[in-house]
Design an enzyme around this catalytic site. Structure first.
Site, PDB file in Angstrom:
ATOM      1  N   GLY A 129      -0.607   3.366   6.602  1.00 20.24           N
ATOM      2  CA  GLY A 129      -0.800   2.736   7.912  1.00 20.24           C
ATOM      3  C   GLY A 129      -0.421   1.262   7.967  1.00 20.24           C
ATOM      4  N   ARG A 184       7.069  10.511  -2.455  1.00 20.91           N
ATOM      5  CA  ARG A 184       6.224   9.414  -1.956  1.00 20.91           C
ATOM      6  C   ARG A 184       4.776   9.579  -2.435  1.00 20.91           C
ATOM      7  NH1 ARG A 184       8.358   6.272   3.039  1.00 20.91           N
ATOM      8  NH2 ARG A 184      10.580   6.504   2.700  1.00 20.91           N
ATOM      9  N   GLY A 192       0.858  -1.181   0.000  1.00 23.18           N
ATOM     10  CA  GLY A 192       0.000   0.000   0.000  1.00 23.18           C
ATOM     11  C   GLY A 192       0.887   1.221   0.000  1.00 23.18           C
ATOM     12  N   ARG A 212      15.458   6.071  10.663  1.00 22.30           N
ATOM     13  CA  ARG A 212      14.741   7.179  11.324  1.00 22.30           C
ATOM     14  C   ARG A 212      15.101   7.144  12.806  1.00 22.30           C
ATOM     15  NH1 ARG A 212       9.375   5.307   8.348  1.00 22.30           N
ATOM     16  NH2 ARG A 212       9.784   6.247   6.313  1.00 22.30           N
ATOM     17  N   ARG A 216       3.260  12.318  10.237  1.00 21.41           N
ATOM     18  CA  ARG A 216       4.275  11.397  10.760  1.00 21.41           C
ATOM     19  C   ARG A 216       5.595  12.128  10.994  1.00 21.41           C
ATOM     20  NH1 ARG A 216       5.521   5.932   7.493  1.00 21.41           N
ATOM     21  NH2 ARG A 216       6.768   7.341   6.208  1.00 21.41           N
ATOM     22  N   ASN A 249      -8.063   1.610   5.059  1.00 25.60           N
ATOM     23  CA  ASN A 249      -7.693   2.019   6.422  1.00 25.60           C
ATOM     24  C   ASN A 249      -8.222   3.426   6.687  1.00 25.60           C
ATOM     25  OD1 ASN A 249      -6.599   2.308   8.939  1.00 25.60           O
ATOM     26  ND2 ASN A 249      -4.497   2.656   8.217  1.00 25.60           N
ATOM     27  N   ASP A 250      -9.523   3.471   7.078  1.00 23.16           N
ATOM     28  CA  ASP A 250     -10.125   4.759   7.439  1.00 23.16           C
ATOM     29  C   ASP A 250     -10.044   4.850   8.959  1.00 23.16           C
ATOM     30  OD1 ASP A 250     -11.582   7.016   7.718  1.00 23.16           O
ATOM     31  OD2 ASP A 250     -13.336   6.344   6.581  1.00 23.16           O
TER      32      ASP A 250
HETATM   33  N1  LIG Z   1      -6.438   4.777  10.381  1.00 20.76           N
HETATM   34  C1  LIG Z   1      -5.597   5.750  10.673  1.00 20.76           C
HETATM   35  N2  LIG Z   1      -6.063   6.983  10.957  1.00 20.76           N
HETATM   36  C2  LIG Z   1      -5.231   8.011  11.231  1.00 20.76           C
HETATM   37  N3  LIG Z   1      -3.888   7.901  11.259  1.00 20.76           N
HETATM   38  C3  LIG Z   1      -3.368   6.702  10.970  1.00 20.76           C
HETATM   39  C4  LIG Z   1      -4.184   5.578  10.667  1.00 20.76           C
HETATM   40  N4  LIG Z   1      -3.363   4.533  10.429  1.00 20.76           N
HETATM   41  C5  LIG Z   1      -2.107   4.967  10.572  1.00 20.76           C
HETATM   42  N5  LIG Z   1      -2.102   6.257  10.906  1.00 20.76           N
HETATM   43  C6  LIG Z   1      -0.933   7.142  11.106  1.00 20.76           C
HETATM   44  O1  LIG Z   1      -0.413   7.433   9.792  1.00 20.76           O
HETATM   45  C7  LIG Z   1       1.003   7.545   9.823  1.00 20.76           C
HETATM   46  C8  LIG Z   1       1.576   6.614   8.782  1.00 20.76           C
HETATM   47  O2  LIG Z   1       1.379   5.285   9.207  1.00 20.76           O
HETATM   48  P1  LIG Z   1       2.475   4.161   8.971  1.00 20.76           P
HETATM   49  O3  LIG Z   1       3.807   4.683   9.298  1.00 20.76           O
HETATM   50  O4  LIG Z   1       1.989   2.950   9.654  1.00 20.76           O
HETATM   51  O5  LIG Z   1       2.337   4.026   7.395  1.00 20.76           O
HETATM   52  P2  LIG Z   1       3.052   3.013   6.394  1.00 20.76           P
HETATM   53  O6  LIG Z   1       2.038   2.587   5.417  1.00 20.76           O
HETATM   54  O7  LIG Z   1       3.719   1.957   7.162  1.00 20.76           O
HETATM   55  O8  LIG Z   1       4.118   3.942   5.701  1.00 20.76           O
HETATM   56  P3  LIG Z   1       5.502   3.571   4.978  1.00 20.76           P
HETATM   57  O9  LIG Z   1       5.164   2.746   3.820  1.00 20.76           O
HETATM   58  O10 LIG Z   1       6.077   4.888   4.597  1.00 20.76           O
HETATM   59  O11 LIG Z   1       6.363   2.856   5.959  1.00 20.76           O
HETATM   60  C9  LIG Z   1       1.442   7.236  11.231  1.00 20.76           C
HETATM   61  O12 LIG Z   1       1.706   8.442  11.897  1.00 20.76           O
HETATM   62  C10 LIG Z   1       0.239   6.516  11.850  1.00 20.76           C
HETATM   63  O13 LIG Z   1       0.134   6.738  13.221  1.00 20.76           O
HETATM   64  N1  LIG Z   2       9.925  -4.111  -2.415  1.00 18.68           N
HETATM   65  C1  LIG Z   2      10.137  -3.859  -1.130  1.00 18.68           C
HETATM   66  N2  LIG Z   2       9.566  -2.788  -0.536  1.00 18.68           N
HETATM   67  C2  LIG Z   2       9.772  -2.585   0.767  1.00 18.68           C
HETATM   68  C3  LIG Z   2      10.562  -3.452   1.527  1.00 18.68           C
HETATM   69  N3  LIG Z   2      10.591  -2.994   2.797  1.00 18.68           N
HETATM   70  C4  LIG Z   2       9.827  -1.889   2.830  1.00 18.68           C
HETATM   71  N4  LIG Z   2       9.330  -1.657   1.608  1.00 18.68           N
HETATM   72  C5  LIG Z   2       8.447  -0.574   1.193  1.00 18.68           C
HETATM   73  O1  LIG Z   2       9.172   0.614   1.074  1.00 18.68           O
HETATM   74  C6  LIG Z   2       8.288   1.707   1.269  1.00 18.68           C
HETATM   75  C7  LIG Z   2       8.933   2.737   2.126  1.00 18.68           C
HETATM   76  O2  LIG Z   2       9.201   2.267   3.398  1.00 18.68           O
HETATM   77  P1  LIG Z   2       9.773   3.260   4.532  1.00 18.68           P
HETATM   78  O3  LIG Z   2      10.089   2.392   5.707  1.00 18.68           O
HETATM   79  O4  LIG Z   2      10.995   3.927   3.958  1.00 18.68           O
HETATM   80  O5  LIG Z   2       8.680   4.254   4.808  1.00 18.68           O
HETATM   81  C8  LIG Z   2       6.999   1.135   1.878  1.00 18.68           C
HETATM   82  O6  LIG Z   2       6.024   1.108   0.863  1.00 18.68           O
HETATM   83  C9  LIG Z   2       7.368  -0.265   2.213  1.00 18.68           C
HETATM   84  O7  LIG Z   2       6.289  -1.146   2.078  1.00 18.68           O
HETATM   85  C10 LIG Z   2      11.154  -4.569   0.881  1.00 18.68           C
HETATM   86  O8  LIG Z   2      11.863  -5.396   1.467  1.00 18.68           O
HETATM   87  N5  LIG Z   2      10.909  -4.721  -0.429  1.00 18.68           N
END
Ligand SMILES: Nc1ncnc2c1ncn2[C@@H]1O[C@H](COP(=O)(O)OP(=O)(O)OP(=O)(O)O)[C@@H](O)[C@H]1O
Ligand SMILES: Nc1nc2c(ncn2[C@@H]2O[C@H](COP(=O)(O)O)[C@@H](O)[C@H]2O)c(=O)[nH]1
Length: 396
Positions: A153, A285, A148, A181, A274, A308-309
């Site tokens: 999230g 991004r 995603g 980070r 974030r 994810n609402d």
């Molecule tokens: N349903 C939600 N409503 C509001 N805020 C949310 C929700 N889910 C996640 N968040 C917040 O959104 C931000 C981004 O979430 P998260 O870091 O889990 O995203 P991610 O998809 O893992 O991003 P990335 O791919 O960059 O690692 C965080 O600050 C988290 O607390």
């Molecule tokens: N193809 C892959 N994508 C990955 C992997 N680990 C994380 N991710 C994706 O990268 C982005 C950015 O992550 P971030 O931690 O810098 O915010 C996010 O969409 C992850 O799902 C991997 O091993 N392979």
């Protein structure tokens, strides 16, 4: 049949002509090495180990037409060193190796010599390739790929799952070239690495998938997934859409879930809130997010889309989805799965899909059986990961 070891083993000096093997596997023992030779077409695969318990297996291939030896590129992690093994050919494309002196669940290995994966890798590398894959009894639980756009999230949902079910789920710790980070820990959130290092490891076949994401390299090592599965946990992968596509195309059978934001505006809001990226990185991004959202409907890519609402509602939906795939253990295999006792089985006979293993120790004294049937009719997966679906049962 008399085999002159000096003719066969390049370590033992010059050879004059190709040996003629009339049986599928020949075990050759000399003072300092154990070798098995397996014939497949014009090639003889020689699997050797020395009696130094620390040295691992070596593979050499004799081309019987040209009478030359080839040392192949060996991909994947080989079995841990043991003193001996027993081998047999399966379907002309892989060699089954039963290691002795280790727990039975760790004793079954495949050396792939002509599978689609090996053929593809040979083409890419321009060399002869063979690949190790550990055999796994039963299917294990299918890993879950969660994709995603950045900020939707995924990490938040996965963290909740790990917290609630620490013994059920395990996280596949990816490698990345991006900088850590503030609160990220090396080896926990990611394996932080250098570009040259990850590129080298990718070329050595250590990665299930990798992709260039938001200007950095990210990748899932085979070890990252298999170490979770080996602990008996269901593996969760957090990877981008390119990575999901690669895993879909690999031999790893998984469940693919795409997490969508309720709106693009909300996604931007979460990413900014974030506070982990610069404005330039946020813009990058968000651009990539549009492309990822477009691909979420690619036919055959994702099994489920989750919006994810409200976080709690989305988490409950994720849990419901995963319980759909709760696998049940094959009770037939359970007597072996957790056993820590070492086993010494050798291959007694083979049909197309069943191999009989005979114990070299007196199992009756331990209350176990002398003969086991190894059913290979439902194998799945394979190199670069594990070979699953082995069934094992006592023969009465
Ligand atoms: N349903 C939600 N409503 C509001 N805020 C949310 C929700 N889910 C996640 N968040 C917040 O959104 C931000 C981004 O979430 P998260 O870091 O889990 O995203 P991610 O998809 O893992 O991003 P990335 O791919 O960059 O690692 C965080 O600050 C988290 O607390
Ligand atoms: N193809 C892959 N994508 C990955 C992997 N680990 C994380 N991710 C994706 O990268 C982005 C950015 O992550 P971030 O931690 O810098 O915010 C996010 O969409 C992850 O799902 C991997 O091993 N392979």
């Amino acid at each position: 049949m008399g085999h002159d070891l000096r003719r066969l083993c390049p370590d033992h000096g010059a050879f004059y002509e190709a040996p003629e093997f009339r049986v599928e596997s020949v075990a050759l023992e000399s003072k300092d090495c154990l070798q098995n030779a397996i014939d497949i077409g014009d090639k003889t695969y020689v699997i050797s180990r020395s009696d130094d318990p620390k040295s691992s297996i070596t593979i050499k291939i004799l081309d019987k037409l040209t009478r030359t030896w080839v040392v192949p590129t060996v991909l994947g992690a080989p079995p841990n060193p043991t003193s001996s093994h027993s081998v047999v050919l399966v379907n002309n494309e892989k060699i089954l190796i039963i290691e002795k002196g280790v727990p039975l669940k760790d004793s079954i290995w495949f050396l792939e010599v002509d599978t689609p994966f090996v053929k593809q890798q040979s083409k890419i590398k321009g060399t002869v390739v063979v690949a190790w894959s550990k055999g796994v009894i039963g299917e294990g639980q299918k890993p879950v790929v969660i994709s995603g756009p950045s900020g939707v999230g995924k990490g938040t949902l996965i963290a909740k799952l790990m917290k609630e079910y620490p013994s059920k789920f395990g996280f596949s710790v990816s490698h990345t070239t991006r900088a850590p980070r503030e609160k990220e820990i090396d080896g926990v959130h990611y394996h932080f690495t250098e570009r040259s290092k990850i590129e080298e490891e990718i070329s050595e076949g250590k990665f299930l998938e990798f992709a260039h994401v938001h200007g950095n390299v990210y990748g899932t090592s085979i070890e990252a997934v298999e170490s979770v599965t080996d602990e008996g946990k269901r593996c969760i992968l957090d990877i981008d859409v390119q990575g999901a596509r690669s895993v879909r195309a690999s031999s790893l059978e998984a469940i693919f879930i795409f997490v969508c934001p309720p709106s693009f505006e909300e996604l931007e809001k979460r990413l900014r809130a974030r506070g982990t990226e610069t404005e330039e990185q946020i813009q990058k991004r968000l651009r990539n997010a549009r492309a990822e959202l477009d691909q979420s409907n690619s036919p055959g890519l994702f099994d489920h889309l989750l919006v994810n609402d409200d976080l709690e509602a989305c988490y409950e939906n994720l849990k419901k989805l995963l319980s759909l795939y709760d696998d049940h253990e094959d009770s037939n295999d359970s007597f072996i799965k957790d056993g820590k006792e070492t086993a010494c089985y050798s291959i007694l006979s083979k049909t197309n899909s069943e191999i009989l293993l005979q114990s070299e120790t007196n199992e009756a004294e331990k209350g176990t059986t002398n003969l086991l049937s190894l059913d290979l009719s439902s194998l799945s997966g394979g190199a670069p990961g594990r070979t699953r679906g082995l069934k094992i049962s006592p023969v009465n």
